[in-house]
Motif scaffolding. Structure first.
Motif: not given
Lengths: 120, 479
Positions: A36-39, A42-49, A88-95
């Protein structure tokens, strides 16, 4: 996953509140080793996880690792990841193949570990 | 002519006759030379004498008459007096008799009343004793019932707490989505049952359920409260606050907030959302719960305010079905919260709960759910307590992942900052290293050293940390 003492909870928030009550992700984009790679930041007010995931995944990180860091079950993490993926906040790819043999610890460290474990 | 003047006239006639005859004789007997003179003189004298005699007789008669009248008057007066005296004597006698009669009657009445009062007093004393006994029995029964409720609630709380912990363990153990879904469902139900037990415990004055050993961040407070109500999926949280609530008050705040959320969710349409806002004010934190349901009237608002006010703490106004506000009132008094209600801009009702500054901590709180701090930020020295060590390590996890160690991802084991594969005990290692190596200095994630010697030296501290003489024996022996 963080260790918990048996019979005790150390966090008051229940898992279903993290996912809004969902227990299945509805997408099979993620398995344990999906990277997983973040795109975005983090924006304020997002869930902390979500914030934690976005911070972790500035470099490719496996789902199972994220779950371990958050101390959450993989299924829950998968739901949150699919939420992030949908927005669209992350993208995922297989190793790809494990090109990591050169990153294994030095043999003498492993030896020291062995000695240490025997001394325990 | 009045009878009193009759003797006078008679005397006048007699004297006139006597003197007239004497005068007549004298005139006849006298020589002629003096006859005329003597006639005049004797006539005058006779008239005068007659008048005098008449006056004397009249005076005597009058005196006699007056004397007789006086005697009669005197006699009448005496009679009158004696009559009055006798009458007054009779009156006095009658009065005495009357007085005696009245006195006797009064005494009889007094005696009767006294005896009645005594009887009444006796009866009332008996009543008081009976009622007192009944009150004492009721009081005993009430306290016994409350104690039983408190005890049962405490046990239910303990059961719910351990069930929640078990469920969390199971949720971690079972990865299958079906099983997880069921477990989450059970988890939710158990959390609601736990809230009910908490409510009963609060109302019966039992010891409050849980005490969190560490401050709880606001996000966890909100989610913990939200997880305890049935309609939690309708709750929307709006919080950017990183303030944490002190551990001793966290449970109470969560419970009170859960009751307010439950009220808001129950009194709004089943599809309407309930919004929770967190606002920092100089006096503390204001949590606002707004629904878009029914607008409470002024009377209802006042009633709600009274229910949650700190003064009204008895159970007499408690209805069977509406426990929530009474619970909130109890918790508000216990923790110094300030709860008020107002109409909401969303069309429903807004409940405001202010947490005073004493309940809040603003230090970076080492919990998993908190937003991870930048990796270079200084972190407080881990205290040698069970809780803090565990939570420090828990927090350390995301921080480490920001370090270059995250290059080694993929299917390799993760590495802690010591360069060793990460495993549960690494937490103790982190704590031990923070204590021995950095020694209170800022603990920045060091770049992983490639020097095997240094890594081996770090490993020795790992061994020390799990030895029996370490400051964390319980940590070392738990697994």
């Amino acid at each position: 996953m963080t260790r918990r003492r048996p019979g005790r909870d150390d966090a008051p928030d229940r898992l279903y509140t993290l996912t809004g009550g969902r227990s299945r992700s509805g997408s099979d984009a993620f398995d344990l080793v999906t990277l997983v790679v973040s795109e975005c930041e983090p924006a304020p007010g997002m869930q902390s996880e979500h914030v934690t995931i976005l911070r972790m995944c500035t470099r490719p990180t496996a789902v199972v690792e994220i779950a371990a860091s958050l101390g959450l079950p993989v299924s829950i993490v998968r739901i949150m990841l699919s939420d992030l993926l949908d927005t669209g906040r992350i993208s995922a790819r297989h190793p790809r193949t494990a090109r990591v043999a050169d990153r294994l610890p030095d043999p003498d460290i492993l030896e020291q570990v062995l000695v240490g474990l025997r001394n325990l | 002519m009045s009878p009193s003047s009759r003797p006078t006239a008679l005397a006048l006639l007699i004297s006139l006759a006597v003197t007239g005859s004497l005068c007549l004789w004298a005139v006849v007997a006298a020589p002629d030379s003096v006859r005329t003179t003597l006639a005049w003189g004797a006539g005058a004298a006779a008239v005068l004498l007659s008048a005098a005699v008449a006056a004397a007789v009249h005076a005597r008669a009058t005196a006699n008459r007056l004397r007789a009248r006086l005697a009669a008057e005197t006699q009448r007066f005496t009679g009158e007096i004696s009559r009055l005296v006798s009458a007054s004597a009779a009156e006095g006698q009658r009065f005495t008799a009357e007085t005696a009669r009245i006195k006797a009657a009064a005494e009889a009445e007094t005696a009767r009343i006294a005896s009645q009062a005594a009887a009444d007093a006796e009866r009332l004393t008996a009543d008081v004793e009976r009622l007192g006994a009944r009150a004492a029995r009721s009081d005993t029964e009430r306290s016994a019932a409350v104690a039983a409720c408190a005890n049962a609630a405490g046990r239910m709380q303990a059961l719910a707490t351990s069930m929640l912990a078990d469920l969390r363990d199971m949720e971690h153990r079972h990865a299958a989505e079906d099983v997880l879904g069921d477990l989450l469902h059970l988890d939710h139900r158990t959390a609601q049952a736990g809230r009910l037990a908490d409510s009963i415990a609060v109302l019966t004055g039992a010891r409050s359920g849980r005490r969190w050993a560490k401050p709880i961040v606001m996000e966890s407070i909100l989610r913990g409260a939200m997880g305890r109500i049935s309609g939690y999926q309708r709750v929307r949280l709006h919080s950017t606050s990183d303030v944490a609530v002190a551990g001793h008050a966290a449970e109470g705040v969560m419970h009170a907030l859960a009751e307010l959320l439950d009220n808001a969710a129950n009194f709004s349409p089943p599809t309407a959302e309930v919004h929770v806002y967190v606002e920092e004010v100089p006096a503390g934190i204001v949590l606002t719960v707004e629904d878009s349901g029914l607008v409470m009237s002024d009377v209802q608002l006042r009633r709600a305010e009274r229910a949650v006010s700190a003064t009204n703490q008895d159970l007499t106004g408690l209805s069977g079905t509406r426990l929530g506000l009474a619970v909130v009132g109890r918790l508000a008094r216990k923790h110094g919260l300030n709860v008020s209600f107002r109409p909401s801009a969303r069309g429903g009702t807004g409940a405001l709960m202010m947490l005073p500054q004493e309940l809040l901590t603003r230090t970076p709180v080492p919990v998993r759910a908190s937003a991870p701090q930048p990796a270079s930020e200084s972190r407080p020295e881990p205290e040698p307590t069970h809780e803090t060590a565990a939570t420090t390590a828990a927090e350390a996890v995301p921080a480490f992942s920001d370090s270059p160690a995250s290059e080694t991802t993929g299917n390799l084991p993760r590495f802690g900052e010591s360069g060793l594969p990460k495993r549960p005990r690494g937490r103790t290692l982190a704590a031990a290293e923070a204590r021995t190596n950095t020694n209170g200095a800022t603990e920045t994630p060091r770049p992983r050293t490639a020097d095997p010697k240094e890594q081996a030296a770090r490993f020795s501290s790992f061994r020390q940390a799990v030895r029996a003489n370490s400051p964390h024996p319980e940590e070392g022996n738990t697994r």
